[in-house]
Design a protein around this motif. Structure first.
Motif, PDB file in Angstrom:
ATOM      1  N   TYR A   1       0.859  -1.180   0.000  1.00  0.00           N
ATOM      2  CA  TYR A   1       0.000   0.000   0.000  1.00  0.00           C
ATOM      3  C   TYR A   1       0.900   1.236   0.000  1.00  0.00           C
ATOM      4  O   TYR A   1       1.766   1.382   0.871  1.00  0.00           O
ATOM      5  CB  TYR A   1      -0.911  -0.004   1.229  1.00  0.00           C
ATOM      6  N   LEU A   2       0.697   2.092  -0.992  1.00  0.00           N
ATOM      7  CA  LEU A   2       1.532   3.271  -1.157  1.00  0.00           C
ATOM      8  C   LEU A   2       0.745   4.535  -0.847  1.00  0.00           C
ATOM      9  O   LEU A   2      -0.375   4.720  -1.345  1.00  0.00           O
ATOM     10  CB  LEU A   2       2.025   3.379  -2.600  1.00  0.00           C
ATOM     11  N   ALA A   3       1.330   5.418  -0.029  1.00  0.00           N
ATOM     12  CA  ALA A   3       0.815   6.780   0.093  1.00  0.00           C
ATOM     13  C   ALA A   3       1.416   7.551  -1.074  1.00  0.00           C
ATOM     14  O   ALA A   3       2.639   7.715  -1.154  1.00  0.00           O
ATOM     15  CB  ALA A   3       1.230   7.387   1.430  1.00  0.00           C
ATOM     16  N   ALA A   4       0.558   8.019  -1.969  1.00  0.00           N
ATOM     17  CA  ALA A   4       1.026   8.556  -3.249  1.00  0.00           C
ATOM     18  C   ALA A   4       0.612  10.006  -3.460  1.00  0.00           C
ATOM     19  O   ALA A   4       0.250  10.411  -4.562  1.00  0.00           O
ATOM     20  CB  ALA A   4       0.512   7.684  -4.403  1.00  0.00           C
TER      21      ALA A   4
ATOM     22  N   ALA B   1      -4.122   6.615  -2.118  1.00  0.00           N
ATOM     23  CA  ALA B   1      -3.549   5.345  -1.689  1.00  0.00           C
ATOM     24  C   ALA B   1      -3.619   4.369  -2.855  1.00  0.00           C
ATOM     25  O   ALA B   1      -4.697   4.144  -3.413  1.00  0.00           O
ATOM     26  CB  ALA B   1      -4.309   4.787  -0.486  1.00  0.00           C
ATOM     27  N   ARG B   2      -2.504   3.791  -3.213  1.00  0.00           N
ATOM     28  CA  ARG B   2      -2.445   2.823  -4.313  1.00  0.00           C
ATOM     29  C   ARG B   2      -2.220   1.434  -3.722  1.00  0.00           C
ATOM     30  O   ARG B   2      -1.420   1.259  -2.798  1.00  0.00           O
ATOM     31  CB  ARG B   2      -1.330   3.155  -5.301  1.00  0.00           C
ATOM     32  N   ILE B   3      -2.918   0.461  -4.256  1.00  0.00           N
ATOM     33  CA  ILE B   3      -2.846  -0.914  -3.761  1.00  0.00           C
ATOM     34  C   ILE B   3      -2.204  -1.775  -4.841  1.00  0.00           C
ATOM     35  O   ILE B   3      -2.708  -1.839  -5.977  1.00  0.00           O
ATOM     36  CB  ILE B   3      -4.245  -1.447  -3.407  1.00  0.00           C
TER      37      ILE B   3
ATOM     38  N   VAL C   1       1.872  -5.101  -9.450  1.00  0.00           N
ATOM     39  CA  VAL C   1       0.750  -4.734 -10.320  1.00  0.00           C
ATOM     40  C   VAL C   1      -0.291  -3.983  -9.500  1.00  0.00           C
ATOM     41  O   VAL C   1      -0.731  -4.476  -8.453  1.00  0.00           O
ATOM     42  CB  VAL C   1       0.110  -5.992 -10.955  1.00  0.00           C
ATOM     43  N   GLU C   2      -0.696  -2.827  -9.969  1.00  0.00           N
ATOM     44  CA  GLU C   2      -1.734  -2.080  -9.267  1.00  0.00           C
ATOM     45  C   GLU C   2      -3.085  -2.757  -9.466  1.00  0.00           C
ATOM     46  O   GLU C   2      -3.475  -3.048 -10.592  1.00  0.00           O
ATOM     47  CB  GLU C   2      -1.811  -0.640  -9.757  1.00  0.00           C
ATOM     48  N   VAL C   3      -3.789  -2.990  -8.342  1.00  0.00           N
ATOM     49  CA  VAL C   3      -5.097  -3.641  -8.421  1.00  0.00           C
ATOM     50  C   VAL C   3      -6.226  -2.749  -7.897  1.00  0.00           C
ATOM     51  O   VAL C   3      -7.396  -3.050  -8.092  1.00  0.00           O
ATOM     52  CB  VAL C   3      -5.099  -4.977  -7.648  1.00  0.00           C
ATOM     53  N   GLY C   4      -5.864  -1.670  -7.213  1.00  0.00           N
ATOM     54  CA  GLY C   4      -6.892  -0.787  -6.676  1.00  0.00           C
ATOM     55  C   GLY C   4      -6.297   0.533  -6.226  1.00  0.00           C
ATOM     56  O   GLY C   4      -5.080   0.678  -6.103  1.00  0.00           O
ATOM     57  N   ALA C   5      -7.170   1.513  -5.995  1.00  0.00           N
ATOM     58  CA  ALA C   5      -6.716   2.825  -5.538  1.00  0.00           C
ATOM     59  C   ALA C   5      -7.883   3.566  -4.909  1.00  0.00           C
ATOM     60  O   ALA C   5      -9.056   3.301  -5.224  1.00  0.00           O
ATOM     61  CB  ALA C   5      -6.155   3.645  -6.701  1.00  0.00           C
TER      62      ALA C   5
END
Length: 300
Positions: free
Chosen positions: A101-104, A109-111, A121-125
């Motif tokens: 989980y990235l604070a972007a 928030a990117r998952i 691989v990004e799967v959600g945000a």
């Protein structure tokens, strides 16, 4: 700008340090009185401002370069295993199982699915009106502190349900946290640090989070162990608080640091690892009321 991120991680007898323009540094701390650097890894335009470790991988928030995955199976020879650079800022990273989980920043928030570390691989945000800066995952909840914003209402603490990583949804919000610098969560209690203090908030009723306590003095990163909170306080060093009664927080110890900004405090067992302006300090906290300095290690 690396002020209160997760700059340090201990795994076994090694310390993994996000060292900004110097990338990743690995230090042997088997003897806390004599830490020894054993390796490091740099890359072009490195600006590592956050780190977590999971298994044989280290995950670094590399600011404008995104997320870097470093294989640390052999700590003496770390190698880059993967990268995710489809966002313009990565402020902090946490992991849980197969997800990072990235604070972007303004990208929220990117998952990411990291089941294959070589190909995140990004799967959600989930995006907010504020700037996602500090992040914490606890079970199926993601706690995100957003700081400055195009509108005043964008700052605060957001609680996001991530039970379905592809469809995160906000389930609670608490706005009386200003420029958030640290998060810890134990059960239904959230601990948040800002310029106004260490604040303890009860999220038992998600619709109506309740402030239970506030130190009302400047606070940064937070580490909770037992009934103690270890708090980095920037130019003021660091403090240990007794949080047994959230409504009556008591100071246990106060440690000034003469060598610059105190950015992060990590406690493992009876040792506290303190990231200050010019390096890492290792303290014994076997007596929490009297931290004893064991050693110092220089870091840029």
């Amino acid at each position: 700008e690396a002020m209160f991120k997760e700059l340090f991680r201990k795994s076994g007898n090694k310390a993994y340090i996000a060292d900004a323009y110097n990338g990743l540094r690995v230090v042997n701390i088997s003897d806390p009185a004599q830490p020894v650097e054993i390796s490091g890894l740099e890359w072009g335009s490195s600006n590592a401002i956050g780190i977590v470790t999971a298994g044989s991988q280290a995950y670094l928030a590399d600011r404008k370069n995104g997320l870097r995955v470093i294989n640390i199976l052999d700590p003496a020879h770390p190698v880059q295993a993967g990268v995710f650079n489809r966002i313009d800022t990565a402020r902090m990273v946490v992991t849980d199982g197969d997800y990072a989980y990235l604070a972007a920043g303004f990208k929220g928030a990117r998952i990411l699915d990291i089941s294959n570390p070589a190909q995140p691989v990004e799967v959600g945000a989930y995006e907010f009106s504020g700037f996602a800066e500090i992040i914490k995952v606890v079970g199926e909840r993601l706690y995100v502190c957003t700081n400055y914003s195009s509108n005043f209402g964008g700052m605060g603490v957001h609680v996001v349900d991530i039970s379905n990583p592809a469809q995160p949804r906000q389930i609670s919000y608490y706005d009386w946290v200003g420029e958030c610098r640290g998060i810890a969560v134990v059960g239904s209690l959230g601990y948040f640090a800002d310029a106004g203090g260490l604040k303890i908030v009860d999220f038992s009723d998600l619709a109506n989070p309740l402030l239970l306590g506030n130190t009302q003095e400047w606070a940064g990163s937070i580490q909770i162990q037992d009934n103690l909170a270890y708090v980095a306080r920037g130019p003021l060093g660091w403090k240990t608080y007794d949080i047994t009664d959230p409504g009556d927080i008591q100071t246990v110890a106060s440690v000034p640091e003469a060598s610059g900004w105190t950015q992060d405090v990590k406690v493992v067992g009876s040792l506290a690892y303190v990231r200050v302006g010019d390096g890492i300090r290792i303290y014994s906290v076997s007596n929490p009321a009297a931290p004893a300095l064991l050693s110092s290690y220089p870091v840029s």
